[in-house]
Design a protein around this motif. Structure first.
Motif, PDB file in Angstrom:
ATOM      1  N   HIS A 229      37.383  47.921  30.114  1.00  0.00           N
ATOM      2  CA  HIS A 229      36.890  49.103  30.815  1.00  0.00           C
ATOM      3  C   HIS A 229      36.122  48.689  32.063  1.00  0.00           C
ATOM      4  O   HIS A 229      35.345  47.734  32.053  1.00  0.00           O
ATOM      5  CB  HIS A 229      35.986  49.934  29.904  1.00  0.00           C
ATOM      6  CG  HIS A 229      36.736  50.652  28.815  1.00  0.00           C
ATOM      7  ND1 HIS A 229      37.667  51.643  29.092  1.00  0.00           N
ATOM      8  CD2 HIS A 229      36.700  50.529  27.470  1.00  0.00           C
ATOM      9  CE1 HIS A 229      38.170  52.093  27.956  1.00  0.00           C
ATOM     10  NE2 HIS A 229      37.601  51.433  26.953  1.00  0.00           N
ATOM     11  N   ALA A 230      36.356  49.427  33.139  1.00  0.00           N
ATOM     12  CA  ALA A 230      35.706  49.122  34.412  1.00  0.00           C
ATOM     13  C   ALA A 230      34.264  49.619  34.411  1.00  0.00           C
ATOM     14  O   ALA A 230      33.892  50.530  33.679  1.00  0.00           O
ATOM     15  CB  ALA A 230      36.474  49.770  35.557  1.00  0.00           C
ATOM     16  N   ARG A 231      33.471  48.968  35.254  1.00  0.00           N
ATOM     17  CA  ARG A 231      32.128  49.450  35.519  1.00  0.00           C
ATOM     18  C   ARG A 231      31.978  49.578  37.030  1.00  0.00           C
ATOM     19  O   ARG A 231      32.849  49.153  37.786  1.00  0.00           O
ATOM     20  CB  ARG A 231      31.077  48.509  34.936  1.00  0.00           C
ATOM     21  CG  ARG A 231      30.936  47.159  35.601  1.00  0.00           C
ATOM     22  CD  ARG A 231      30.154  46.219  34.694  1.00  0.00           C
ATOM     23  NE  ARG A 231      29.420  45.187  35.425  1.00  0.00           N
ATOM     24  CZ  ARG A 231      28.931  44.095  34.859  1.00  0.00           C
ATOM     25  NH1 ARG A 231      29.107  43.889  33.551  1.00  0.00           N
ATOM     26  NH2 ARG A 231      28.259  43.208  35.568  1.00  0.00           N
ATOM     27  N   PHE A 232      30.881  50.184  37.459  1.00  0.00           N
ATOM     28  CA  PHE A 232      30.713  50.479  38.875  1.00  0.00           C
ATOM     29  C   PHE A 232      29.464  49.806  39.417  1.00  0.00           C
ATOM     30  O   PHE A 232      28.416  49.804  38.779  1.00  0.00           O
ATOM     31  CB  PHE A 232      30.658  51.986  39.102  1.00  0.00           C
ATOM     32  CG  PHE A 232      31.924  52.683  38.712  1.00  0.00           C
ATOM     33  CD1 PHE A 232      32.980  52.784  39.607  1.00  0.00           C
ATOM     34  CD2 PHE A 232      32.083  53.200  37.430  1.00  0.00           C
ATOM     35  CE1 PHE A 232      34.164  53.405  39.239  1.00  0.00           C
ATOM     36  CE2 PHE A 232      33.264  53.820  37.054  1.00  0.00           C
ATOM     37  CZ  PHE A 232      34.310  53.927  37.961  1.00  0.00           C
ATOM     38  N   SER A 233      29.616  49.224  40.598  1.00  0.00           N
ATOM     39  CA  SER A 233      28.520  48.528  41.255  1.00  0.00           C
ATOM     40  C   SER A 233      28.102  49.298  42.502  1.00  0.00           C
ATOM     41  O   SER A 233      28.928  49.544  43.395  1.00  0.00           O
ATOM     42  CB  SER A 233      28.963  47.109  41.643  1.00  0.00           C
ATOM     43  OG  SER A 233      27.926  46.420  42.298  1.00  0.00           O
ATOM     44  N   ALA A 234      26.838  49.686  42.541  1.00  0.00           N
ATOM     45  CA  ALA A 234      26.304  50.430  43.692  1.00  0.00           C
ATOM     46  C   ALA A 234      25.775  49.438  44.711  1.00  0.00           C
ATOM     47  O   ALA A 234      24.595  49.067  44.704  1.00  0.00           O
ATOM     48  CB  ALA A 234      25.208  51.386  43.237  1.00  0.00           C
ATOM     49  N   THR A 235      26.645  48.957  45.582  1.00  0.00           N
ATOM     50  CA  THR A 235      26.262  47.972  46.588  1.00  0.00           C
ATOM     51  C   THR A 235      25.817  48.673  47.870  1.00  0.00           C
ATOM     52  O   THR A 235      26.034  49.871  48.045  1.00  0.00           O
ATOM     53  CB  THR A 235      27.428  47.022  46.912  1.00  0.00           C
ATOM     54  OG1 THR A 235      28.347  47.685  47.786  1.00  0.00           O
ATOM     55  CG2 THR A 235      28.152  46.597  45.637  1.00  0.00           C
ATOM     56  N   SER A 236      25.251  47.905  48.779  1.00  0.00           N
ATOM     57  CA  SER A 236      24.836  48.472  50.062  1.00  0.00           C
ATOM     58  C   SER A 236      26.039  48.861  50.922  1.00  0.00           C
ATOM     59  O   SER A 236      25.893  49.573  51.911  1.00  0.00           O
ATOM     60  CB  SER A 236      23.964  47.462  50.818  1.00  0.00           C
ATOM     61  OG  SER A 236      24.677  46.261  51.053  1.00  0.00           O
ATOM     62  N   PHE A 237      27.235  48.405  50.536  1.00  0.00           N
ATOM     63  CA  PHE A 237      28.451  48.749  51.258  1.00  0.00           C
ATOM     64  C   PHE A 237      29.220  49.885  50.592  1.00  0.00           C
ATOM     65  O   PHE A 237      30.288  50.271  51.075  1.00  0.00           O
ATOM     66  CB  PHE A 237      29.363  47.522  51.360  1.00  0.00           C
ATOM     67  CG  PHE A 237      28.801  46.409  52.193  1.00  0.00           C
ATOM     68  CD1 PHE A 237      28.738  46.521  53.572  1.00  0.00           C
ATOM     69  CD2 PHE A 237      28.334  45.252  51.597  1.00  0.00           C
ATOM     70  CE1 PHE A 237      28.227  45.491  54.351  1.00  0.00           C
ATOM     71  CE2 PHE A 237      27.817  44.211  52.367  1.00  0.00           C
ATOM     72  CZ  PHE A 237      27.759  44.336  53.743  1.00  0.00           C
ATOM     73  N   GLY A 238      28.715  50.407  49.471  1.00  0.00           N
ATOM     74  CA  GLY A 238      29.398  51.474  48.759  1.00  0.00           C
ATOM     75  C   GLY A 238      29.662  51.110  47.306  1.00  0.00           C
ATOM     76  O   GLY A 238      29.348  50.008  46.854  1.00  0.00           O
ATOM     77  N   ILE A 239      30.244  52.041  46.581  1.00  0.00           N
ATOM     78  CA  ILE A 239      30.531  51.850  45.153  1.00  0.00           C
ATOM     79  C   ILE A 239      31.803  51.026  44.983  1.00  0.00           C
ATOM     80  O   ILE A 239      32.823  51.309  45.601  1.00  0.00           O
ATOM     81  CB  ILE A 239      30.706  53.206  44.442  1.00  0.00           C
ATOM     82  CG1 ILE A 239      29.491  54.108  44.663  1.00  0.00           C
ATOM     83  CG2 ILE A 239      30.964  52.995  42.954  1.00  0.00           C
ATOM     84  CD1 ILE A 239      28.216  53.561  44.080  1.00  0.00           C
ATOM     85  N   ARG A 240      31.719  50.007  44.120  1.00  0.00           N
ATOM     86  CA  ARG A 240      32.880  49.182  43.820  1.00  0.00           C
ATOM     87  C   ARG A 240      33.164  49.202  42.326  1.00  0.00           C
ATOM     88  O   ARG A 240      32.244  49.118  41.505  1.00  0.00           O
ATOM     89  CB  ARG A 240      32.652  47.731  44.278  1.00  0.00           C
ATOM     90  CG  ARG A 240      32.461  47.578  45.762  1.00  0.00           C
ATOM     91  CD  ARG A 240      33.734  47.869  46.549  1.00  0.00           C
ATOM     92  NE  ARG A 240      33.496  47.731  47.972  1.00  0.00           N
ATOM     93  CZ  ARG A 240      33.130  48.734  48.772  1.00  0.00           C
ATOM     94  NH1 ARG A 240      32.973  49.948  48.268  1.00  0.00           N
ATOM     95  NH2 ARG A 240      32.938  48.518  50.058  1.00  0.00           N
ATOM     96  N   SER A 241      34.434  49.291  41.998  1.00  0.00           N
ATOM     97  CA  SER A 241      34.883  49.254  40.603  1.00  0.00           C
ATOM     98  C   SER A 241      35.249  47.820  40.251  1.00  0.00           C
ATOM     99  O   SER A 241      35.986  47.164  40.986  1.00  0.00           O
ATOM    100  CB  SER A 241      36.096  50.169  40.428  1.00  0.00           C
ATOM    101  OG  SER A 241      36.657  50.011  39.139  1.00  0.00           O
ATOM    102  N   LEU A 242      34.720  47.351  39.127  1.00  0.00           N
ATOM    103  CA  LEU A 242      35.002  45.972  38.714  1.00  0.00           C
ATOM    104  C   LEU A 242      35.073  45.865  37.199  1.00  0.00           C
ATOM    105  O   LEU A 242      34.582  46.749  36.480  1.00  0.00           O
ATOM    106  CB  LEU A 242      33.936  45.015  39.249  1.00  0.00           C
ATOM    107  CG  LEU A 242      32.537  45.053  38.619  1.00  0.00           C
ATOM    108  CD1 LEU A 242      31.844  43.697  38.776  1.00  0.00           C
ATOM    109  CD2 LEU A 242      31.676  46.143  39.236  1.00  0.00           C
ATOM    110  N   VAL A 243      35.677  44.796  36.744  1.00  0.00           N
ATOM    111  CA  VAL A 243      35.679  44.466  35.316  1.00  0.00           C
ATOM    112  C   VAL A 243      35.102  43.068  35.170  1.00  0.00           C
ATOM    113  O   VAL A 243      35.364  42.177  35.989  1.00  0.00           O
ATOM    114  CB  VAL A 243      37.089  44.537  34.693  1.00  0.00           C
ATOM    115  CG1 VAL A 243      37.578  45.971  34.620  1.00  0.00           C
ATOM    116  CG2 VAL A 243      38.081  43.672  35.448  1.00  0.00           C
TER     117      VAL A 243
END
Length: 283
Positions: free
Chosen positions: A28-42
Motif C-alpha cells: 500500500h502506498a503512503r503520501f509524503s508532504a514535501t516542499s515540492f508537493g505531495i508524492r506517492s511512495l511505497v
C-alpha cells in the motif's frame, strides 16, 4: 511434433514468467508532504543500504513491482511516482533531471529515509540517478542502470550518420503524449546536459543492464553506437560492469525481472562488503 514442442518451450516459459511478474503488486502506498508537493511512495523491508527505484518516462512505481518485492526481502526498498504520475501531485516546476532529483532527495529526507542509497534507474530514469550520484556522491553506495541512455549517445549517432528518427522521437509522437511525459521528454536534452556537466561519478558498485531484442534488429551502425555507449557507462566506476540481457526489450525490468533482481542484489551485497571493510579500517 516433439521438436516443435521443444522449440515452443522457451516462449512458453517466457509467457509464464511475465504472467507471474504481472501478478505482483506493490505494498500500500503512503503520501509524503514535501516542499515540492505531495508524492506517492511505497516503502518495504528493513536494512541498509536503501534501494531507491526511479522510473522511465511515462511509467510509475507499479512497473517495478516484480523487482521491488524481491529486493524488499533483503533490504529497505523505496519506489515512488514523480510529480504528475499515479497519485503524486502535479507540479508547475520544470521537469528537467536536476529538478527531479532535488524533489526525490527532498522526499527521501522528509520520510526519514537516510542514505546510503543504491539507486536503480530505468531509461531516462537512469540518467536521473546518474545525476543524483554525481551531485551527492557521498550518499550513494551503488547504482544499477536498466537500459539507460548515455549522455553522449545522440551526439555519437550524429557523428556516424545515423538517421535522426532512429534515436530521437518525431514531433508527432511528442504531440500525442500526455502533458507530464511530454514535459519530461522535451526537457530530456537539458537533463542529459546536466548529467554531462555534473561532477565525477563515484567509485561505487555499478551494473549496466542493456537489452538485446531491439539492438539485434537495429541498423549495424546504431547498434554499435548503443553498445559502445553502454560499455562507456559501465566504465564510469572502477567497480562497474555491463550485462547484455537476452530475451529482453527496453522494459527490461518487466521482461526479465529476475536479471534485474540479481543485479540489484549483487550491488547491495557489494556495497555492504565495502562498508564493512571501511568500518574495520576506521577501528
Amino acid at each position: 511434433r516433439t521438436l516443435g514442442m521443444l522449440r515452443s518451450l522457451p516462449s512458453l516459459l517466457q509467457l509464464l514468467r511475465r504472467r507471474s511478474a504481472s501478478e505482483d503488486k506493490l505494498p500500500h502506498a503512503r503520501f509524503s508532504a514535501t516542499s515540492f508537493g505531495i508524492r506517492s511512495l511505497v516503502v518495504a523491508g528493513t536494512g541498509s543500504p536503501t534501494v531507491v527505484f526511479e522510473s522511465g518516462i511515462g511509467q510509475g512505481k507499479r512497473n517495478w513491482a516484480p523487482v521491488f518485492n524481491r529486493i524488499a526481502e533483503m533490504t529497505r526498498a523505496v519506489a515512488y511516482d514523480r510529480a504528475g504520475y499515479g497519485q503524486s501531485e502535479i507540479s508547475d516546476l520544470p521537469r528537467d533531471g536536476l529538478q527531479i532529483v532535488l524533489e526525490l532527495r527532498e522526499m527521501l529526507r522528509t520520510e526519514g529515509l537516510d542514505p546510503p542509497y543504491v539507486l536503480v534507474g530505468h531509461s531516462l530514469g537512469g540518467t536521473m540517478v546518474k545525476l543524483f550520484a554525481k551531485t551527492w556522491p557521498d550518499e550513494v553506495a551503488g547504482v544499477v542502470l536498466v537500459d539507460a541512455r548515455h549522455e553522449e549517445f545522440t551526439q555519437r549517432c550524429r557523428q556516424v550518420g545515423v538517421h535522426r528518427l532512429l534515436y530521437e522521437p518525431p514531433e508527432a509522437l511528442l504531440n500525442m503524449l500526455p502533458p507530464v511525459p511530454r514535459a519530461e521528454l522535451l526537457a530530456a536534452p537539458l537533463t542529459l546536459k546536466q548529467a554531462r556537466r555534473a561532477g565525477s561519478f563515484p567509485d561505487v558498485p555499478l551494473i549496466v543492464l542493456t537489452q538485446s531484442n531491439a539492438t539485434s534488429r537495429w541498423p549495424e551502425s546504431l547498434g554499435k553506437v548503443w553498445l559502445a555507449s553502454q560499455r562507456r557507462m559501465a566504465s564510469m566506476s572502477a567497480l562497474g560492469r555491463i550485462k547484455v540481457v537476452g530475451d529482453a526489450g527496453h522494459n527490461l525490468h518487466m521482461d526479465r525481472p529476475d536479471v534485474v533482481v540479481r543485479a540489484v542484489t549483487g550491488v547491495v551485497r557489494a556495497a555492504r562488503l565495502i562498508r564493512g571493510k571501511r568500518l574495520r579500517v576506521r577501528r
